[in-house]
Design a protein around this motif. Structure first.
Motif, PDB file in Angstrom:
ATOM      1  N   GLY A 171       0.805  -1.136   0.038  1.00 32.65           N
ATOM      2  CA  GLY A 171       0.001   0.144  -0.087  1.00 32.65           C
ATOM      3  C   GLY A 171       0.847   1.007   0.071  1.00 32.65           C
ATOM      4  N   ARG A 172       1.837   1.363   0.809  1.00 32.54           N
ATOM      5  CA  ARG A 172       2.815   2.412   0.806  1.00 32.54           C
ATOM      6  C   ARG A 172       3.427   2.696  -0.793  1.00 32.54           C
ATOM      7  NH1 ARG A 172       3.427   6.968   2.158  1.00 32.54           N
ATOM      8  NH2 ARG A 172       5.189   7.756   3.085  1.00 32.54           N
ATOM      9  N   LYS A 173       3.632   1.753  -1.534  1.00 32.64           N
ATOM     10  CA  LYS A 173       4.149   1.972  -2.719  1.00 32.64           C
ATOM     11  C   LYS A 173       3.098   2.424  -3.696  1.00 32.64           C
ATOM     12  CE  LYS A 173       7.909  -1.735  -2.798  1.00 32.64           C
ATOM     13  NZ  LYS A 173       8.404  -3.004  -3.303  1.00 32.64           N
ATOM     14  N   ALA A 174       1.905   2.170  -3.250  1.00 35.12           N
ATOM     15  CA  ALA A 174       0.843   2.502  -4.294  1.00 35.12           C
ATOM     16  C   ALA A 174       0.631   3.937  -3.713  1.00 35.12           C
ATOM     17  CB  ALA A 174      -0.231   1.596  -4.171  1.00 35.12           C
ATOM     18  N   PHE A 175       0.746   4.443  -2.730  1.00 31.84           N
ATOM     19  CA  PHE A 175       0.239   5.821  -2.322  1.00 31.84           C
ATOM     20  C   PHE A 175       0.884   6.642  -2.912  1.00 31.84           C
ATOM     21  CE2 PHE A 175       0.287   9.179   1.014  1.00 31.84           C
ATOM     22  CZ  PHE A 175      -1.123   9.533   0.772  1.00 31.84           C
ATOM     23  N   THR A 176       0.243   7.708  -3.480  1.00 29.27           N
ATOM     24  CA  THR A 176       0.719   9.015  -4.184  1.00 29.27           C
ATOM     25  C   THR A 176       0.943   9.998  -3.192  1.00 29.27           C
ATOM     26  OG1 THR A 176      -0.230   8.388  -6.418  1.00 29.27           O
ATOM     27  CG2 THR A 176       0.514  10.533  -6.030  1.00 29.27           C
ATOM     28  N   GLU A 177       2.215  10.769  -2.949  1.00 29.90           N
ATOM     29  CA  GLU A 177       2.362  11.669  -1.994  1.00 29.90           C
ATOM     30  C   GLU A 177       1.735  12.840  -2.599  1.00 29.90           C
ATOM     31  OE1 GLU A 177       3.594  11.753   0.913  1.00 29.90           O
ATOM     32  OE2 GLU A 177       4.715   9.822   1.148  1.00 29.90           O
ATOM     33  N   ARG A 178       1.096  13.708  -1.853  1.00 29.03           N
ATOM     34  CA  ARG A 178       0.373  15.116  -2.000  1.00 29.03           C
ATOM     35  C   ARG A 178       0.476  15.953  -0.971  1.00 29.03           C
ATOM     36  NH1 ARG A 178      -5.440  14.122  -3.896  1.00 29.03           N
ATOM     37  NH2 ARG A 178      -5.389  12.295  -2.516  1.00 29.03           N
ATOM     38  N   PRO A 179       0.533  17.076  -1.184  1.00 27.88           N
ATOM     39  CA  PRO A 179       0.678  18.093  -0.033  1.00 27.88           C
ATOM     40  C   PRO A 179      -0.543  17.945   0.830  1.00 27.88           C
ATOM     41  CG  PRO A 179       1.419  19.329  -2.038  1.00 27.88           C
ATOM     42  CD  PRO A 179       0.770  17.821  -2.529  1.00 27.88           C
ATOM     43  N   GLY A 180      -0.272  17.799   1.861  1.00 28.35           N
ATOM     44  CA  GLY A 180      -1.385  17.812   3.036  1.00 28.35           C
ATOM     45  C   GLY A 180      -2.049  16.595   3.006  1.00 28.35           C
ATOM     46  N   TYR A 181      -1.687  15.334   2.492  1.00 29.89           N
ATOM     47  CA  TYR A 181      -2.467  14.163   2.427  1.00 29.89           C
ATOM     48  C   TYR A 181      -1.324  13.132   3.197  1.00 29.89           C
ATOM     49  CZ  TYR A 181      -6.020  15.849  -0.688  1.00 29.89           C
ATOM     50  OH  TYR A 181      -7.042  16.621  -1.046  1.00 29.89           O
ATOM     51  N   GLY A 182      -1.906  12.175   3.856  1.00 35.70           N
ATOM     52  CA  GLY A 182      -0.963  11.281   4.551  1.00 35.70           C
ATOM     53  C   GLY A 182      -1.780   9.618   4.517  1.00 35.70           C
ATOM     54  N   LEU A 183      -0.705   8.683   4.846  1.00 35.46           N
ATOM     55  CA  LEU A 183      -1.069   7.437   4.988  1.00 35.46           C
ATOM     56  C   LEU A 183      -0.519   7.078   6.057  1.00 35.46           C
ATOM     57  CD1 LEU A 183      -1.997   4.659   3.450  1.00 35.46           C
ATOM     58  CD2 LEU A 183       0.573   4.524   2.670  1.00 35.46           C
ATOM     59  N   PHE A 184      -1.344   6.110   6.844  1.00 33.91           N
ATOM     60  CA  PHE A 184      -1.081   5.735   8.331  1.00 33.91           C
ATOM     61  C   PHE A 184      -0.871   4.203   8.153  1.00 33.91           C
ATOM     62  CE2 PHE A 184      -2.951   8.793  11.480  1.00 33.91           C
ATOM     63  CZ  PHE A 184      -2.478   9.852  10.967  1.00 33.91           C
ATOM     64  N   GLY A 185       0.149   3.579   8.798  1.00 34.31           N
ATOM     65  CA  GLY A 185       0.047   2.179   8.785  1.00 34.31           C
ATOM     66  C   GLY A 185      -0.531   1.691  10.086  1.00 34.31           C
ATOM     67  N   ILE A 186      -0.833   0.599  10.143  1.00 34.44           N
ATOM     68  CA  ILE A 186      -1.795   0.080  11.441  1.00 34.44           C
ATOM     69  C   ILE A 186      -0.953  -1.168  11.907  1.00 34.44           C
ATOM     70  CG2 ILE A 186      -4.069  -1.287  12.056  1.00 34.44           C
ATOM     71  CD1 ILE A 186      -5.168  -0.060   9.513  1.00 34.44           C
ATOM     72  N   VAL A 187      -0.500  -1.012  13.181  1.00 35.78           N
ATOM     73  CA  VAL A 187       0.193  -1.790  14.233  1.00 35.78           C
ATOM     74  C   VAL A 187      -0.889  -3.051  14.674  1.00 35.78           C
ATOM     75  CG1 VAL A 187       1.328  -2.563  16.258  1.00 35.78           C
ATOM     76  CG2 VAL A 187       1.635  -0.245  14.999  1.00 35.78           C
ATOM     77  N   GLN A 188      -0.704  -4.369  14.292  1.00 28.30           N
ATOM     78  CA  GLN A 188      -1.497  -5.482  14.439  1.00 28.30           C
ATOM     79  C   GLN A 188      -0.514  -6.615  15.401  1.00 28.30           C
ATOM     80  OE1 GLN A 188      -4.579  -5.956  14.461  1.00 28.30           O
ATOM     81  NE2 GLN A 188      -5.373  -4.705  12.568  1.00 28.30           N
ATOM     82  N   GLY A 189      -1.260  -7.402  15.922  1.00 29.05           N
ATOM     83  CA  GLY A 189      -0.517  -8.238  16.789  1.00 29.05           C
ATOM     84  C   GLY A 189      -1.204  -8.825  17.917  1.00 29.05           C
ATOM     85  N   SER A 190      -2.596  -8.262  18.118  1.00 24.84           N
ATOM     86  CA  SER A 190      -3.419  -8.567  19.161  1.00 24.84           C
ATOM     87  C   SER A 190      -2.998  -8.331  20.373  1.00 24.84           C
ATOM     88  CB  SER A 190      -3.869 -10.119  18.971  1.00 24.84           C
ATOM     89  OG  SER A 190      -5.022 -10.366  19.958  1.00 24.84           O
ATOM     90  N   THR A 191      -3.014  -9.167  21.483  1.00 23.33           N
ATOM     91  CA  THR A 191      -2.495  -8.945  22.579  1.00 23.33           C
ATOM     92  C   THR A 191      -1.197  -9.524  23.238  1.00 23.33           C
ATOM     93  OG1 THR A 191      -3.683 -10.690  23.790  1.00 23.33           O
ATOM     94  CG2 THR A 191      -4.664  -8.229  23.547  1.00 23.33           C
ATOM     95  N   PHE A 192      -0.171  -9.798  22.122  1.00 22.34           N
ATOM     96  CA  PHE A 192       0.869 -10.512  22.008  1.00 22.34           C
ATOM     97  C   PHE A 192       2.144  -9.667  21.793  1.00 22.34           C
ATOM     98  CE2 PHE A 192      -2.106 -13.457  20.673  1.00 22.34           C
ATOM     99  CZ  PHE A 192      -1.859 -14.729  21.440  1.00 22.34           C
ATOM    100  N   PRO A 193       2.942  -9.049  23.174  1.00 24.86           N
ATOM    101  CA  PRO A 193       3.815  -7.953  22.973  1.00 24.86           C
ATOM    102  C   PRO A 193       4.978  -8.354  21.815  1.00 24.86           C
ATOM    103  CG  PRO A 193       3.634  -8.634  25.375  1.00 24.86           C
ATOM    104  CD  PRO A 193       2.836  -9.654  24.538  1.00 24.86           C
ATOM    105  N   ALA A 194       5.573  -9.382  21.694  1.00 23.07           N
ATOM    106  CA  ALA A 194       6.278  -9.725  20.834  1.00 23.07           C
ATOM    107  C   ALA A 194       5.732  -9.529  19.274  1.00 23.07           C
ATOM    108  CB  ALA A 194       6.992 -11.044  20.814  1.00 23.07           C
TER     109      ALA A 194
END
Length: 378
Positions: A171-194
């Motif tokens: 998704g990061r490669k597909a995202f086109t940078e534009r002024p004032g626009y942004g892309l957020f990544g999402i941390v997953q892993g349930s409740t497991f610290p590692a």
């Protein structure tokens, strides 16, 4: 430049900040009313703004099915389409696809699913989710992820998280940078610290404009949610916004702000408004309850929303019992106003470095509960 985050102050781990986007600024900590299908249910856009909300959330899944992202783009984008000039964040559709269960087929490339609306077949991939959100003209685009269910064993959570990390890179490669626009990544892993640590490191290596914590508020309970935030949030870059997805109740938001979260969304204030529930400083009220039918007081005398300024509990109770649309509208407005008032209080407490005192007062008021009406015969 993509969207920017400015840290204005802190109190412990809690942060007071400002996000600048193509369509305006967002003062954080912030709560985003949910406008899934291009509308915050039972509210006019200007009414949403009057509560103090500066950003709303739309949803890729629902908008791609109806009216269609291409149609929205042809009509000027989601801001113009729904008459919301401020910032918009769009959820990627991952959570909705997860919830389909029997209607979806997951593979390493994406998800094929049948529409719950008409049975038609559709496909979402990391790239198509990004493109749909571009067509919608979202200021903040969310990575397409495989939202881990609950309860879950660690091997299943690891598989789900690692698939999401591969999709995040695509998704990061597909995202086109534009002024004032942004892309957020999402941390997953349930409740497991590692697994959370592995996910956070993978996203930071890819590089995003903001970082969300996903896979919580799915049934694990507040204690486990907070403990997961305790070790996850410190892993995230301090110079980027942090977003806890799908949370939640006022107490959940307050506890997450204390742990360093900046952004929130949840359907709870609007859904509760349509089901006779009112959030107040002293907890929740069921306005369908007969105890309100002769009560001339407002829901909350300190609230500036139209329901509290102009109407009694008795009238609101009557509207609910009579199934009048106005009842849902007024209670929704009140709930959104209450949520924005909580966020304003949190921002002010962080600025003055009195957050612990503010939280103690908040929790004390919530524990006291509603004051019953004075009997006419007293």
């Amino acid at each position: 430049m993509s969207l920017s985050y400015q840290l204005l102050g802190s109190d412990g781990a809690a942060r007071r900040g400002r996000i600048t986007t193509a369509h305006g600024t967002i003062e954080t900590p912030a709560f985003m009313p949910v406008g899934t299908a291009g509308t915050v249910k039972a509210m006019l856009p200007q009414s949403v703004a009057e509560t103090g909300a500066q950003i709303v959330l739309g949803n890729t899944f629902h908008l791609m099915l109806r009216p269609g992202a291409e149609r929205v783009a042809a009509l000027g984008g989601l801001h113009k389409f729904m008459n919301w000039p401020g910032p918009i964040l769009t959820d990627s559709g991952g959570f909705q696809v997860m919830s389909l269960k029997e209607l979806r087929k997951l593979d390493p490339d994406g998800v094929t699913f049948r529409s719950p609306k008409d049975g038609s077949q559709h496909r979402l991939t990391p790239e198509s989710s990004i493109e749909i959100q571009r067509l919608l003209d979202a200021d903040i685009t969310m990575s397409f992820d495989e939202c881990t269910s609950w309860p879950v064993e660690e091997p299943e959570a690891a598989f789900s998280m690692r698939l999401s990390m591969k999709w995040a890179a695509r998704g990061r490669k597909a995202f086109t940078e534009r002024p004032g626009y942004g892309l957020f990544g999402i941390v997953q892993g349930s409740t497991f610290p590692a697994l959370r640590e592995e996910s956070a490191k993978a996203l930071i290596d890819i590089g995003f404009d903001g970082y969300a914590v996903g896979g919580l508020a799915v049934g694990e309970g507040q204690e486990l949610m907070f403990s997961t935030l305790d070790y996850t949030v410190p892993m995230l870059p301090a110079d980027r916004p942090r977003y806890l997805m799908g949370v939640g109740r006022p107490g959940d938001i307050v506890g997450a702000v204390k742990r360093g979260i900046d952004m929130f969304d949840c359907v709870m204030p609007t859904r509760s408004g349509r089901t006779a529930q009112a959030f107040t400083r002293r907890g929740e009220l069921n306005m369908r309850n007969a105890r309100h039918r002769d009560d001339p007081r407002p829901i909350d005398e300190h609230c500036a929303c139209p329901a509290c300024k102009h109407h009694s509990r008795a009238y609101l109770h009557h509207l609910i019992r009579a199934d009048e649309i106005l009842g849902a509208m007024l209670l929704t407005w009140h709930n959104l106003q209450y949520y924005q008032d909580v966020m304003r209080g949190l921002r002010g407490a962080i600025e003055s470095r009195t957050l612990d005192d503010w939280i103690a007062s908040f929790e004390r008021d919530q524990a006291l509960g509603d004051i019953p009406p004075i009997s006419n015969g007293a």
